[in-house]
Write a protein that holds these residues in place. Structure first.
Motif, PDB file in Angstrom:
ATOM      1  N   PRO A   1       1.813   6.753  -1.994  1.00  0.00           N
ATOM      2  CA  PRO A   1       1.241   5.756  -1.090  1.00  0.00           C
ATOM      3  C   PRO A   1      -0.223   6.048  -0.783  1.00  0.00           C
ATOM      4  O   PRO A   1      -0.645   7.202  -0.778  1.00  0.00           O
ATOM      5  CB  PRO A   1       2.084   5.890   0.165  1.00  0.00           C
ATOM      6  CG  PRO A   1       3.342   6.498  -0.274  1.00  0.00           C
ATOM      7  CD  PRO A   1       3.019   7.362  -1.429  1.00  0.00           C
TER       8      PRO A   1
ATOM      9  N   ASP B   1      -3.461   6.671   1.336  1.00  0.00           N
ATOM     10  CA  ASP B   1      -3.706   7.261   2.650  1.00  0.00           C
ATOM     11  C   ASP B   1      -5.205   7.325   2.890  1.00  0.00           C
ATOM     12  O   ASP B   1      -5.976   6.669   2.200  1.00  0.00           O
ATOM     13  CB  ASP B   1      -3.024   8.627   2.793  1.00  0.00           C
ATOM     14  CG  ASP B   1      -3.552   9.619   1.801  1.00  0.00           C
ATOM     15  OD1 ASP B   1      -4.580   9.331   1.179  1.00  0.00           O
ATOM     16  OD2 ASP B   1      -2.942  10.677   1.650  1.00  0.00           O
ATOM     17  N   LYS B   2      -5.579   8.121   3.862  1.00  0.00           N
ATOM     18  CA  LYS B   2      -6.975   8.159   4.259  1.00  0.00           C
ATOM     19  C   LYS B   2      -7.911   8.549   3.110  1.00  0.00           C
ATOM     20  O   LYS B   2      -8.930   7.921   2.876  1.00  0.00           O
ATOM     21  CB  LYS B   2      -7.124   9.182   5.382  1.00  0.00           C
ATOM     22  CG  LYS B   2      -8.053   8.633   6.385  1.00  0.00           C
ATOM     23  CD  LYS B   2      -7.928   9.303   7.679  1.00  0.00           C
ATOM     24  CE  LYS B   2      -8.721   8.450   8.626  1.00  0.00           C
ATOM     25  NZ  LYS B   2      -8.572   8.756   9.972  1.00  0.00           N
TER      26      LYS B   2
ATOM     27  N   MET C   1       0.824  -1.202   0.000  1.00  0.00           N
ATOM     28  CA  MET C   1       0.000   0.000   0.000  1.00  0.00           C
ATOM     29  C   MET C   1       0.861   1.256   0.000  1.00  0.00           C
ATOM     30  O   MET C   1       0.446   2.306  -0.455  1.00  0.00           O
ATOM     31  CB  MET C   1      -0.884   0.043   1.253  1.00  0.00           C
ATOM     32  CG  MET C   1      -1.889  -1.063   1.337  1.00  0.00           C
ATOM     33  SD  MET C   1      -3.185  -0.813   0.149  1.00  0.00           S
ATOM     34  CE  MET C   1      -3.972  -2.392   0.168  1.00  0.00           C
TER      35      MET C   1
ATOM     36  N   ARG D   1      -8.267   5.871   0.504  1.00  0.00           N
ATOM     37  CA  ARG D   1      -9.086   4.749   0.974  1.00  0.00           C
ATOM     38  C   ARG D   1     -10.562   5.098   0.919  1.00  0.00           C
ATOM     39  O   ARG D   1     -11.392   4.294   0.528  1.00  0.00           O
ATOM     40  CB  ARG D   1      -8.682   4.369   2.395  1.00  0.00           C
ATOM     41  CG  ARG D   1      -7.862   3.090   2.430  1.00  0.00           C
ATOM     42  CD  ARG D   1      -7.886   2.509   3.804  1.00  0.00           C
ATOM     43  NE  ARG D   1      -7.241   3.422   4.731  1.00  0.00           N
ATOM     44  CZ  ARG D   1      -5.950   3.387   5.013  1.00  0.00           C
ATOM     45  NH1 ARG D   1      -5.189   2.476   4.474  1.00  0.00           N
ATOM     46  NH2 ARG D   1      -5.427   4.244   5.840  1.00  0.00           N
TER      47      ARG D   1
END
Lengths: 484, 433
Positions: B243, B245-246, B49, B249
């Motif tokens: 990457p 992240d919140k 991830m 997602r």
């Protein structure tokens, strides 16, 4: 991990210190029940604050909730600050008022702490996957370590405080309350301006900004307050001279020795905790949380034809070569060149991004990274527009040299915000001066012109082309990419 | 003084302490083993991830409709809908086109080898020039998308040369057939009326995937053989990403839920999800999905292991806690005279508590460390039986496990140490209790 530890300390340090000191001040002689209600208030406050944040987010009233919470906390801090000075021990009524004020203050301070830590947690993702992993354990470990550190400050301050006298504790408590009150009032002011309940003025914004700037030093001050409290304790301790000790009864002497040893241990504990907290905060602020920095650019001066030449062979190593050029009006234009393929293809670009601005790009091993958004740039694509790629810079390749014209660099000056003081000329009268001290300035086509007086500026404004010719305007980021 | 007493008391009742340590070792080794397996997979997923590159698989939209019943795929359109090869360069026209490192199209067709053996023939680009607006020299293919593909011999030429078409033989297939680089293979498309063509094996391909039991040839040759000029089945895209992240997602769950500010930020950040979204926008009727290798494979198993771990931890906690508890009670009864003496000499209750609790904490640390060693071995057994591979040891297990062991030891001895309060110096020293 470190971020969680530091943020926990930042959120809860003042709470633990205050709780410790209030325990000292409130402690009814002999009774242990005094702490109980204080800890209940503390727990309720933390829970309420922690719950308030997600609720506020869901209700889309974050600013309002924040402002109300801080206002309530400010009132509580003032009440408590006043109650401290009431003559203690005279009547039961006054004691009850002091007690209520202290509980109220503790509860609201705890709510603020819970709120701010909850806000931190909500912005971070504690783990990058749903399965148990090292990062998740380390982050939880960070929170637990923070909890241990801050919680240990409660008994430490309470003990040290009880031995160093009520006056010292009152001063320390007032100092901490004052720091908190300043912070909260700035926040309330900001909140009111955001909610459009008070008018937005530059003086108010500057107050908020100043407080925000210095607020990062408050945790250090708090640590120092704890340290100085222990210093007072050290000075006030009862020292029994050797002769007197020798004259004592054996059992008595042992008791005294044991007391001295215990006091020494408490003192060491306080100092060690303060040192650990300071060390962690300093490490975080000075080293760990610093963003990556760009390498220092090499300042290049154009030759008589207004051209800057860089030898291609110097760029053969495939590294990022950063240069800068200072324009007539003092803008620092950064650009870099990189060998973007194995051969001799050179990417020549401004050190700025159309989207992210002029934070620049850094090279890490073979990767070029945009500092602002952390995107890896595909190196063979440097020199092409689009995405987060650096803005292409028009250039020519002539006889083993990359040639960039100062005129082209000047057009890109608006991509950068850094300005230095240079010698400038009034375009009307021709008088030389220093740009910082120029009495008048005027912006035209993206360039700044400096004037010795209003008179010359008015002349310029009336017919700029007369003085500077028909120069092309500078590029602005909002215009997007342009082929040149 | 305290440490002197601790040291002295520690060497008494060794048998009982060994027993206590053993209890903790048993539970700690179980916890270690399960936790180690779980963390290994969790770390791999986290790395995936957080990586700065991802592979994206793009297939026709109808291909992605799940129609699996009992493990059998009933999708009637499977392998019947194709992508147009001419559409593919549009991948390099999206907002984040500079972050697309390369792409490789795939076309798989069943063939018969030398008249009898059936296998698949995969057509792809190895390192081919693809015309793209703004960059005439863009070369891409599996060499850039899958840099770990290894060829023993040579990569085939992209265009048919004088000696006929080149082909790579997968390592497994080559072993079965016994072919070497330089051998000639006659390949006939499956079906009665299939075309026939002759290929020269130029190299043996090792990929660690399904390609090892197939032939891999340049795309145009396969399209010709299968009679599907200009068509491909899927496209593998390699992209540079940031990457997860919140925000990403949240977007992955439902990108309608983003407000306009978040949507802009998501769209203008090189998340793998926003890149796939843009690919889907650029090319009609395709579905693009990031390939999360670990999340799809071991992730499913590890969720069950996690549940098992929680149950085992609780069970071990209670069981060994009870064991320690009874051992501790015996110790206190046995050493009641000593406790009485300590109290008579002026020790406060908490000082006696501290002595006994730190003794059992030490037992916990020792048991936890030994349990880690035993659990590391046990986790290899689990790893071999579930995943068929060894599990590397995650160092984070050690502190967690030691903490859990100490917690077990302390909570086990907390109850019996209450007995200490009830001991009166006069009584115990006199011997009435």
């Amino acid at each position: 991990m470190l971020a969680y530890l530091v943020n926990f300390i930042l959120a809860f340090s003042s709470l633990s210190l205050t709780a410790g000191m209030l325990i000292t001040l409130l402690a009814p002689p002999g009774g242990k029940k005094g702490y109980c209600s204080l800890f209940i208030a503390l727990a309720c406050g933390v829970t309420a604050g922690a719950v308030a944040y997600p609720v506020a987010i869901r209700q889309e009233s974050l600013t309002a909730v924040r402002t109300v919470l801080h206002a309530a906390a400010l009132v509580a801090a003032l009440l408590n600050g006043g109650a401290i000075f009431l003559p203690a021990g005279r009547s039961r009524g006054i004691a009850a008022i002091c007690r209520a004020a202290a509980l109220f203050f503790t509860a609201l301070l705890a709510a603020v702490a819970g709120f701010s830590f909850s806000a931190f947690i909500a912005k971070q993702s504690i783990s990058s996957g749903s399965v148990l992993n090292t990062e998740l354990i380390l982050n939880i470990g960070g929170v637990l370590a923070g909890l241990f550190l801050t919680a240990s400050f409660v008994p430490l301050t309470a003990y040290v405080g009880s031995k160093s006298g009520r006056e010292a504790v009152k001063v320390a408590l007032l100092l901490i309350s004052l720091l908190l009150a300043v912070q909260w009032s700035a926040d309330i002011l900001l909140g009111l301006m955001r909610l459009e309940m008070v008018e937005l003025t530059s003086a108010r914004v500057s107050v908020v900004a100043k407080v925000g700037k210095y607020a990062r030093f408050f945790p250090y001050v708090e640590a120092l307050v704890a340290a100085s409290l222990s210093f007072v304790f050290f000075l006030k301790r009862t020292v029994i001279p050797k002769e007197e000790l020798a004259a004592m009864d054996k059992a008595e002497r042992r008791k005294v020795r044991s007391r001295v040893m215990l006091e020494g241990r408490w003192l060491n504990c306080v100092l060690a905790s303060v040192l650990i907290v300071l060390g962690v905060l300093l490490y975080h602020d000075l080293y760990a949380s610093r963003p990556p920095r760009i390498s220092k650019p090499l300042n290049l001066k154009p030759d008589a034809n207004g051209l800057i030449r860089v030898k291609i062979d110097d760029l053969a190593d495939g590294n990022l070569h950063r240069y800068s050029h200072v324009t007539d009006d003092g803008h620092v234009v950064r650009f870099f060149m990189i060998n973007r393929s194995g051969g001799k293809k050179i990417g020549v670009v401004y050190d700025a991004c159309m989207m992210c601005g002029d934070m620049g790009y850094i090279q890490e091993k073979n990767e070029v990274i945009c500092i602002a958004c952390n995107v890896r740039i595909f190196v063979p694509s440097i020199g092409k527009a689009g995405g987060c790629n650096p803005i292409p810079l028009a250039h020519k390749v002539e006889g083993g040299y990359v040639v960039v014209s100062a005129e082209e660099l000047d057009k890109g000056a608006r991509y950068f915000s850094e300005v230095v003081t240079v010698k400038v000329k009034d375009p009307v009268s021709g008088r030389e001066m220093v740009s910082r001290d120029a009495p008048q300035r005027y912006e035209y086509k993206g360039r700044t012109y400096f004037f010795e007086s209003e008179e010359t500026m008015e002349k310029f404004e009336a017919a700029p082309e007369k003085f500077i010719g028909n120069r092309e305007a500078r590029y602005f980021r909002v215009q997007g990419y342009r082929e040149s | 003084m305290f440490f002197l007493m601790l040291r002295q008391s520690f060497f008494r009742g060794r048998k009982r302490k060994a027993l206590a340590t053993l209890t903790i070792v048993l539970s700690a080794s179980l916890i270690t083993a399960l936790m180690n397996v779980s963390i290994e997979v969790g770390d791999k997923m986290a790395r995936e991830m957080k990586s700065y590159g991802a592979n994206i698989n793009m297939v026709p939209k109808s291909e992605a409709i799940p129609l699996e019943i009992g493990g059998v795929d009933y999708n009637p359109l499977k392998d019947r809908v194709f992508l147009n090869e001419a559409d593919l360069p549009k991948v390099k026209e999206i907002f984040w086109h500079n972050n697309i490192v390369g792409f490789a199209p795939f076309l798989k067709t069943p063939v018969e080898l030398n008249g009898k053996k059936g296998c698949s023939l995969i057509g792809t680009n190895f390192d081919r020039q693809v015309p793209i607006a703004g960059d005439e020299e863009f070369r891409t293919g599996v060499k850039t998308v899958f840099p770990y593909w290894q060829v023993k011999g040579e990569w085939p030429a992209e265009e048919a040369g004088t000696s006929g078409n080149g082909v790579l033989a997968g390592a497994t297939l080559a072993r079965e057939l016994g072919v070497k680089p330089g051998d000639r293979l006659t390949v006939k498309a499956a079906g009665d009326a299939g075309r026939e063509e002759s290929f020269v094996v130029t190299g043996i391909l090792t990929t660690g995937g399904a390609e090892e039991s197939a032939l891999v040839a340049p795309l145009p040759a396969v399209q010709r053989l299968a009679g599907m000029e200009g068509k491909v089945q899927s496209l593998s895209v390699s992209a540079l990403t940031v990457p997860e992240d919140k925000l990403s997602r949240k977007a992955r769950q439902n990108n309608e839920a983003l407000d306009s500010l978040e949507y802009d930020r998501w769209y203008c950040t090189a998340y793998v999800s926003s890149i796939t979204h843009q690919i889907e926008e650029a090319i009609p009727n395709v579905t693009a999905r990031p390939i999360w290798q670990v999340a799809a494979g071991e992730g499913a198993v590890v969720n069950k292991i996690q549940l098992l771990m929680i149950v085992v931890t609780i069970a071990a906690f209670i069981a060994s806690g009870l064991g320690i508890s009874s051992l501790m009670a015996t110790t206190i009864m046995e050493r009641s005279r000593e406790i009485g003496l300590m109290k008579a000499l002026g020790a406060a209750d908490w000082e006696v508590y501290l002595l006994f609790l730190s003794e059992s904490a030490f037992v916990g640390v020792l048991g936890g460390l030994l349990g880690c060693v035993a659990g590391a071995g046990l986790s290899q057994v689990i790893g071999l039986s579930i995943f068929g591979s060894y599990v590397s040891f995650s160092p984070i297990v050690v502190p967690v496990n030691v903490a859990v062991s100490v917690l077990i030891a302390l909570s086990g001895s907390l109850m019996p140490s209450r007995l200490i309060t009830g001991l009166y110096p006069a009584e115990v020293l006199h011997g009435r209790r």
